[in-house]
Write an enzyme that holds these catalytic residues in place. Structure first.
Site, PDB file in Angstrom:
ATOM      1  N   HIS A  17      -4.227   1.783   9.609  1.00  0.00           N
ATOM      2  CA  HIS A  17      -4.781   3.122   9.347  1.00  0.00           C
ATOM      3  C   HIS A  17      -4.067   4.101  10.294  1.00  0.00           C
ATOM      4  O   HIS A  17      -2.847   4.123  10.347  1.00  0.00           O
ATOM      5  CB  HIS A  17      -6.298   3.037   9.536  1.00  0.00           C
ATOM      6  CG  HIS A  17      -7.108   4.193   9.010  1.00  0.00           C
ATOM      7  ND1 HIS A  17      -6.581   5.238   8.303  1.00  0.00           N
ATOM      8  CD2 HIS A  17      -8.441   4.469   9.120  1.00  0.00           C
ATOM      9  CE1 HIS A  17      -7.544   6.104   7.989  1.00  0.00           C
ATOM     10  NE2 HIS A  17      -8.684   5.658   8.488  1.00  0.00           N
ATOM     11  N   HIS A  49       0.506   2.266   0.488  1.00  0.00           N
ATOM     12  CA  HIS A  49      -0.827   2.890   0.546  1.00  0.00           C
ATOM     13  C   HIS A  49      -1.772   2.131  -0.373  1.00  0.00           C
ATOM     14  O   HIS A  49      -1.346   1.649  -1.423  1.00  0.00           O
ATOM     15  CB  HIS A  49      -0.759   4.365   0.112  1.00  0.00           C
ATOM     16  CG  HIS A  49      -1.981   5.130   0.475  1.00  0.00           C
ATOM     17  ND1 HIS A  49      -3.103   5.173  -0.330  1.00  0.00           N
ATOM     18  CD2 HIS A  49      -2.267   5.862   1.575  1.00  0.00           C
ATOM     19  CE1 HIS A  49      -4.027   5.913   0.261  1.00  0.00           C
ATOM     20  NE2 HIS A  49      -3.552   6.339   1.412  1.00  0.00           N
ATOM     21  N   ASP A  75       1.957   9.412   6.892  1.00  0.00           N
ATOM     22  CA  ASP A  75       2.328   9.226   8.299  1.00  0.00           C
ATOM     23  C   ASP A  75       3.835   9.278   8.521  1.00  0.00           C
ATOM     24  O   ASP A  75       4.286   9.578   9.628  1.00  0.00           O
ATOM     25  CB  ASP A  75       1.804   7.876   8.819  1.00  0.00           C
ATOM     26  CG  ASP A  75       0.296   7.860   8.937  1.00  0.00           C
ATOM     27  OD1 ASP A  75      -0.320   8.933   8.800  1.00  0.00           O
ATOM     28  OD2 ASP A  75      -0.273   6.763   9.157  1.00  0.00           O
TER      29      ASP A  75
HETATM   30  N1  CMC Z   1       5.886  -2.835   4.901  1.00  0.00           N
HETATM   31  C1  CMC Z   1       6.219  -4.015   4.334  1.00  0.00           C
HETATM   32  N2  CMC Z   1       5.503  -4.592   3.368  1.00  0.00           N
HETATM   33  C2  CMC Z   1       4.388  -3.954   2.957  1.00  0.00           C
HETATM   34  C3  CMC Z   1       4.000  -2.734   3.492  1.00  0.00           C
HETATM   35  C4  CMC Z   1       4.801  -2.169   4.499  1.00  0.00           C
HETATM   36  N3  CMC Z   1       4.481  -1.003   5.059  1.00  0.00           N
HETATM   37  N4  CMC Z   1       2.877  -2.338   2.876  1.00  0.00           N
HETATM   38  C5  CMC Z   1       2.545  -3.269   1.993  1.00  0.00           C
HETATM   39  N5  CMC Z   1       3.476  -4.244   2.035  1.00  0.00           N
HETATM   40  C6  CMC Z   1       3.517  -5.435   1.198  1.00  0.00           C
HETATM   41  C7  CMC Z   1       2.512  -6.459   1.685  1.00  0.00           C
HETATM   42  O1  CMC Z   1       3.085  -7.338   2.619  1.00  0.00           O
HETATM   43  C8  CMC Z   1       2.145  -7.158   0.401  1.00  0.00           C
HETATM   44  O2  CMC Z   1       3.149  -8.064   0.085  1.00  0.00           O
HETATM   45  P1  CMC Z   1       2.790  -9.499  -0.540  1.00  0.00           P
HETATM   46  O3  CMC Z   1       2.074  -9.197  -1.838  1.00  0.00           O
HETATM   47  O4  CMC Z   1       4.113 -10.141  -0.700  1.00  0.00           O
HETATM   48  O5  CMC Z   1       1.893 -10.163   0.448  1.00  0.00           O
HETATM   49  C9  CMC Z   1       2.180  -6.052  -0.636  1.00  0.00           C
HETATM   50  O6  CMC Z   1       3.060  -5.063  -0.121  1.00  0.00           O
HETATM   51  C10 CMC Z   1       0.819  -5.421  -0.883  1.00  0.00           C
HETATM   52  O7  CMC Z   1       0.269  -5.038   0.374  1.00  0.00           O
HETATM   53  P2  CMC Z   1      -1.277  -4.935   0.673  1.00  0.00           P
HETATM   54  O8  CMC Z   1      -1.502  -5.063   2.142  1.00  0.00           O
HETATM   55  O9  CMC Z   1      -2.042  -5.838  -0.227  1.00  0.00           O
HETATM   56  O10 CMC Z   1      -1.551  -3.477   0.228  1.00  0.00           O
HETATM   57  P3  CMC Z   1      -2.785  -2.659   0.671  1.00  0.00           P
HETATM   58  O11 CMC Z   1      -3.109  -1.743  -0.410  1.00  0.00           O
HETATM   59  O12 CMC Z   1      -3.885  -3.504   1.168  1.00  0.00           O
HETATM   60  O13 CMC Z   1      -2.172  -1.939   1.968  1.00  0.00           O
HETATM   61  C11 CMC Z   1      -1.537  -0.533   3.651  1.00  0.00           C
HETATM   62  C12 CMC Z   1      -2.071  -0.642   2.207  1.00  0.00           C
HETATM   63  C13 CMC Z   1      -1.471   0.945   4.022  1.00  0.00           C
HETATM   64  C14 CMC Z   1      -2.491  -1.239   4.605  1.00  0.00           C
HETATM   65  C15 CMC Z   1      -0.135  -1.172   3.724  1.00  0.00           C
HETATM   66  O14 CMC Z   1       0.736  -0.569   2.820  1.00  0.00           O
HETATM   67  C16 CMC Z   1       0.440  -1.129   5.135  1.00  0.00           C
HETATM   68  O15 CMC Z   1       0.151  -2.011   5.948  1.00  0.00           O
HETATM   69  N6  CMC Z   1       1.272  -0.083   5.466  1.00  0.00           N
HETATM   70  C17 CMC Z   1       1.771   0.073   6.807  1.00  0.00           C
HETATM   71  C18 CMC Z   1       0.743   0.743   7.685  1.00  0.00           C
HETATM   72  C19 CMC Z   1       0.607   2.205   7.382  1.00  0.00           C
HETATM   73  O16 CMC Z   1       1.580   2.920   7.216  1.00  0.00           O
HETATM   74  N7  CMC Z   1      -0.649   2.700   7.372  1.00  0.00           N
HETATM   75  C20 CMC Z   1      -0.958   4.115   7.103  1.00  0.00           C
HETATM   76  C21 CMC Z   1      -1.688   4.286   5.795  1.00  0.00           C
HETATM   77  S1  CMC Z   1      -1.729   5.988   5.162  1.00  0.00           S
HETATM   78  C22 CMC Z   1      -2.541   6.941   6.377  1.00  0.00           C
HETATM   79  C23 CMC Z   1      -3.914   6.445   6.699  1.00  0.00           C
HETATM   80  O17 CMC Z   1      -4.852   6.606   5.919  1.00  0.00           O
HETATM   81  O18 CMC Z   1      -4.102   5.922   7.799  1.00  0.00           O
END
Ligand code: CMC
Length: 379
Positions: free
Chosen positions: A225, A264, A315
């Site tokens: 987050h 996201h 971000d």
């Molecule tokens: N880098 C590399 N791989 C990623 C990333 C990333 N930033 N984000 C998602 N993935 C991959 C993840 O490993 C997964 O792969 P697999 O299916 O092979 O295991 C796939 O994409 C789906 O990811 P997920 O975690 O199921 O997706 P989610 O909807 O739960 O996650 C998220 C959303 C924001 C937690 C994730 O994209 C992430 O960790 N991003 C990096 C952290 C970040 O930038 N956070 C800020 C979010 S926006 C501002 C806020 O509200 O805070």
């Protein structure tokens, strides 16, 4: 050991409550771009100050000129008890800035003589006060100087100018204030994100506004987050120093690490906030002599698009904007919080005004029923 529980498909759908509608809100919607109280954020960012948007989010409508002046005066008159400032500054030097602020907000509640007052007006007063106190707390918490410090507002300037001065942004460019306003506006609210939902859960137990904001700050801190923001600065620096941002991305992905600032939960085809901020970020980079870092950022973006199909989230440009404005990395997530306080408080007030305890159920996935063996019979 035999396990029981609901069907795996149900659990997969419910993991992280993805796609689950967990309640109603009139504050913001992601259905048609991002809108606060009906207004598109791009329009708000282009035409309004952060204070106007904070007022809109909290009170439900944009202020007229007189109401805005009165709101700005109330914000500028805020102060923080010196005892709170002292505690926040005396915390161990190893304590991250956002943790100090969380402690500070908790302390503020003890110094609010009207803390126990209930009802919408009392909550709005606390919300406005907290919105104004948070930057002062942030200014004190990051100050390394010894001796008493009492940060105050310059009432002749808006919140963005004051934040730039109080929190140590050093950029002296004509674009600094409009870009900071636009960036803060992007963070004001975002429906049921993790920290806002946390705040609503706490508010739903009829706990008070301060406790709900403290809990929200705890949820914001994690790297999935708000904690992502302050990590981006370091990551981008690494990508730049490596001389090959594409290989740097490949290396992270090969090690199954996440690239902060991408992906996201809701926006799978791009985050409207990132798209809106990107041109401002690029212009600011040129104005502040950060073209090479900006080029490295573009290479990281291309590599991520090519290798993962993931788009930048809000971000990604914001971290660079904060950096180009001269803020230190540890202040990035607190700047997010400074803005999101308006959204958190609006949601807390909305929850209070039509409350039902938020208490979902869990699908049990543990061992099946068994009897307790005597101590001497246990393996
Ligand atoms: N880098 C590399 N791989 C990623 C990333 C990333 N930033 N984000 C998602 N993935 C991959 C993840 O490993 C997964 O792969 P697999 O299916 O092979 O295991 C796939 O994409 C789906 O990811 P997920 O975690 O199921 O997706 P989610 O909807 O739960 O996650 C998220 C959303 C924001 C937690 C994730 O994209 C992430 O960790 N991003 C990096 C952290 C970040 O930038 N956070 C800020 C979010 S926006 C501002 C806020 O509200 O805070």
């Amino acid at each position: 050991m035999e396990k029981s529980g609901g069907c795996a498909g149900d659990r997969a759908r419910q993991e992280g409550l993805e796609g689950i509608i967990a309640g109603e809100t009139a504050i913001s919607t992601l259905a048609d771009g991002l809108r606060y109280r009906g207004y598109a954020i791009q329009e708000l960012a282009a035409q309004s100050s952060f204070e106007e948007v904070a007022y809109l989010v909290l009170h439900g409508d944009l202020p007229d000129a007189v109401t805005l002046r009165q709101f700005q005066s109330r914000l500028a008159a805020a102060s923080v008890d010196p005892a709170v400032l002292q505690v926040v500054r005396d915390l161990p030097a190893t304590a991250p800035l956002l943790d100090r602020l969380r402690t500070g907000v908790s302390l503020l509640s003890h110094y609010d003589p009207a803390r126990a007052a209930g009802g919408r007006d009392a909550s709005l007063r606390k919300a406005e006060q907290l919105l104004a106190q948070f930057p002062l707390l942030l200014a004190a918490a990051r100050c390394k100087k010894t001796g008493p410090i009492t940060p105050t507002y310059d009432p002749g300037h808006g919140l963005a100018e004051n934040v730039l001065r109080l929190v140590g942004g050093t950029a002296a460019t004509p674009r600094a204030i409009p870009v900071l306003n636009a960036t803060l506006i992007m963070y004001a609210d975002h429906e049921f994100n993790a920290s806002t939902f946390t705040a609503r859960v706490v508010a739903s137990t009829l706990s008070d506004l301060y406790a709900a904001v403290v809990a929200a700050l705890g949820a914001l801190q994690g790297p999935l987050h708000g904690g992502a923001l302050e990590r981006i600065g370091e990551a981008l620096h690494e990508a730049f120093e490596s001389g090959d941002p594409d290989a740097w991305v490949q290396g992270l992905l090969a090690r199954k690490q996440r690239v902060m600032g991408f992906g996201h939960r809701v926006y799978k085809h791009g985050d409207i906030r990132a798209q809106s901020l990107q041109p401002l970020c690029r212009e600011l980079a040129f104005e502040t002599g950060n073209e090479r870092l900006e080029q490295a950022a573009e290479q990281v973006e291309q590599a991520m698009r090519l290798r993962t199909g993931l788009h930048p989230n809000v971000d990604w440009p914001s971290a660079r904007i904060f950096r180009y404005l001269g803020f230190s990395a540890e202040t990035f997530t607190p700047l997010f919080a400074l803005s999101r306080i308006s959204g958190w408080c609006a949601h807390i007030i909305e929850q209070q005004s039509n409350n039902r305890l938020i208490q979902p159920r869990a699908s049990y996935a543990g061992v099946t029923a068994r009897t307790v063996p005597r101590l001497e019979d246990r393996p």
